[in-house]
Design an enzyme around this catalytic site. Structure first.
Site, PDB file in Angstrom:
ATOM      1  N   ALA A  53     -48.671 -17.188 -42.476  1.00 46.45           N
ATOM      2  CA  ALA A  53     -48.378 -18.406 -43.234  1.00 46.45           C
ATOM      3  C   ALA A  53     -47.102 -18.261 -44.056  1.00 46.45           C
ATOM      4  CB  ALA A  53     -49.546 -18.760 -44.134  1.00 46.45           C
ATOM      5  N   LYS A  89     -63.092  -9.975 -28.535  1.00 45.23           N
ATOM      6  CA  LYS A  89     -62.839  -9.874 -29.970  1.00 45.23           C
ATOM      7  C   LYS A  89     -63.786  -8.822 -30.529  1.00 45.23           C
ATOM      8  CE  LYS A  89     -60.219 -12.045 -33.100  1.00 45.23           C
ATOM      9  NZ  LYS A  89     -58.808 -12.425 -32.930  1.00 45.23           N
ATOM     10  N   LEU A  97     -52.105 -18.116 -47.443  1.00 45.26           N
ATOM     11  CA  LEU A  97     -50.713 -17.671 -47.465  1.00 45.26           C
ATOM     12  C   LEU A  97     -50.589 -16.200 -47.098  1.00 45.26           C
ATOM     13  CD1 LEU A  97     -49.672 -19.537 -50.733  1.00 45.26           C
ATOM     14  CD2 LEU A  97     -49.173 -20.228 -48.375  1.00 45.26           C
ATOM     15  N   GLY A  98     -51.237 -15.840 -46.010  1.00 45.87           N
ATOM     16  CA  GLY A  98     -51.116 -14.487 -45.483  1.00 45.87           C
ATOM     17  C   GLY A  98     -49.769 -14.276 -44.811  1.00 45.87           C
ATOM     18  N   ALA A  99     -49.673 -13.205 -44.030  1.00 43.50           N
ATOM     19  CA  ALA A  99     -48.400 -12.833 -43.418  1.00 43.50           C
ATOM     20  C   ALA A  99     -47.856 -13.927 -42.493  1.00 43.50           C
ATOM     21  CB  ALA A  99     -48.566 -11.527 -42.646  1.00 43.50           C
TER      22      ALA A  99
END
Length: 346
Positions: free
Chosen positions: A182, A80, A178-180
């Site tokens: 979600a 990462k 509530l991103g892409a």
């Protein structure tokens, strides 16, 4: 700043601190394991409070990628990277090209991809300096829909385990963040007949989901107190902790966020309370599975990727069953499964 004696330092093969004065790049690349293949994991751009916080995040996330890739049966190790700074202020072509040169310098030990605040377009800029990136447009592209599909199937697997069926009609789901990914998850849930309760720090994101999927908006802190069936954490990590576990009424925790448990002991606390936890790196593996098919012989295939992602349902069902049989928390069962695969090979 301590690294080797940190709990999160789990015999990482490399931890590389990168800087570039001209572009302002400050980044950390962590390669946890290359036993199953080159380390693969996204790059996150975040305005960390301190360098120590960035180290903590990258070490946890890279180990998680080792386990995620193993349980997903991918020929990848785990790594990462994090770029430190405010995404609204520091993004530039020079920054991402500088980061691409740092990737190139690792000689293929680590491949990066998009993650929080990094887009496919940003990765394309890195690609001008290195081939050690994945998730490019025109190849596997945006992994978000595949992560959402896997998360949706994971919720169904958890509900199947608890109730003996997968019908989500009328099931109440609290989605935090509530991103892409979600947004696509909410679409799946809405089409399955679930009732959505949503929150986010971005009002526009809330309004979109409320309008598109008839969701009910709730406050950032209120999300933990709702009388719902499923709590779906889809923002940043550590939202499952002493404070929130005491408040949750949901009997299932299943979302796409990484590092959902603040501490390992919280997984056992959930088991004792009768809350079924879908281990984060298992349920959210759809994106990295899709990225893998960019490297598959014969070229990328969305059909093959989708079929592989659909296997998340069975993997989680196995973990849930073993948890009951062995009387261990699901996150420990997932870790054991990963360790077995790493030890014995794919």
């Amino acid at each position: 700043m301590a690294v080797f004696n940190r709990v999160e330092f789990d015999n990482h093969e490399q931890v590389v601190f990168c800087s570039d004065q001209e572009s302002g790049l400050k980044a950390i690349i962590a390669v946890h394991s290359t036993k199953l293949g080159p380390a693969v994991g996204g790059c996150r751009l975040w305005d960390y409070v301190s360098d120590e916080d960035a180290v903590y995040d990258v070490l946890r996330l890279s180990k998680g990628m080792t386990y995620k890739n193993a349980v997903a049966r991918l020929p990848f190790g785990g790594g990462k990277s994090v770029i430190i700074g405010n995404a609204k202020e520091i993004k530039s072509e020079a920054l991402f090209r500088a980061f691409g040169r740092k990737l190139e310098g690792l000689g293929g030990a680590y491949y990066s991809a998009e993650d929080v605040n990094i887009t496919c377009a940003d990765v394309a800029i890195m690609n001008k300096e290195t081939n050690y990136v994945l998730g490019l447009e025109g190849k596997s592209g945006n992994p978000s829909p595949f992560t959402a599909l896997g998360t949706f199937l994971g919720i169904k697997a958890a509900y199947q385990h608890q109730h003996g069926h997968q019908d989500l009609a009328g099931v109440k789901v609290a989605v935090q963040g509530l991103g892409a990914v979600a947004y696509s998850l909410c679409k799946y849930l809405y089409e399955a007949g679930a009732s959505l309760y949503v929150t986010d720090i971005n009002q526009a994101s809330i309004d979109r989901v409320v309008n598109d999927f008839n969701a009910t908006a709730v406050g950032i802190d209120e999300i933990y107190d709702l009388d719902v069936d499923v709590y779906s954490p889809c923002a940043l990590g550590a939202t499952v902790n002493d404070n929130t576990i005491a408040r949750l009424k949901a009997t299932i925790i299943a979302g796409c966020a990484n590092n959902q448990l603040a501490e390992s002991r919280h997984g056992e606390l959930l088991r004792q309370k009768g809350i079924l936890y879908a281990p984060d790196y298992v349920i959210n593996a759809g994106g990295i599975i899709n990225v893998y098919y960019e490297t598959a012989p014969g070229g990328y295939s969305a059909q093959a990727s989708t079929k592989h992602v659909e296997g998340i349902f069975g993997t989680l069902s196995e973990i849930f069953a073993r948890s009951v049989t062995e009387q261990k928390s699901t996150h420990l069962i997932a870790d054991e499964l990963a360790q077995e695969i790493i030890a014995n090979g794919l």
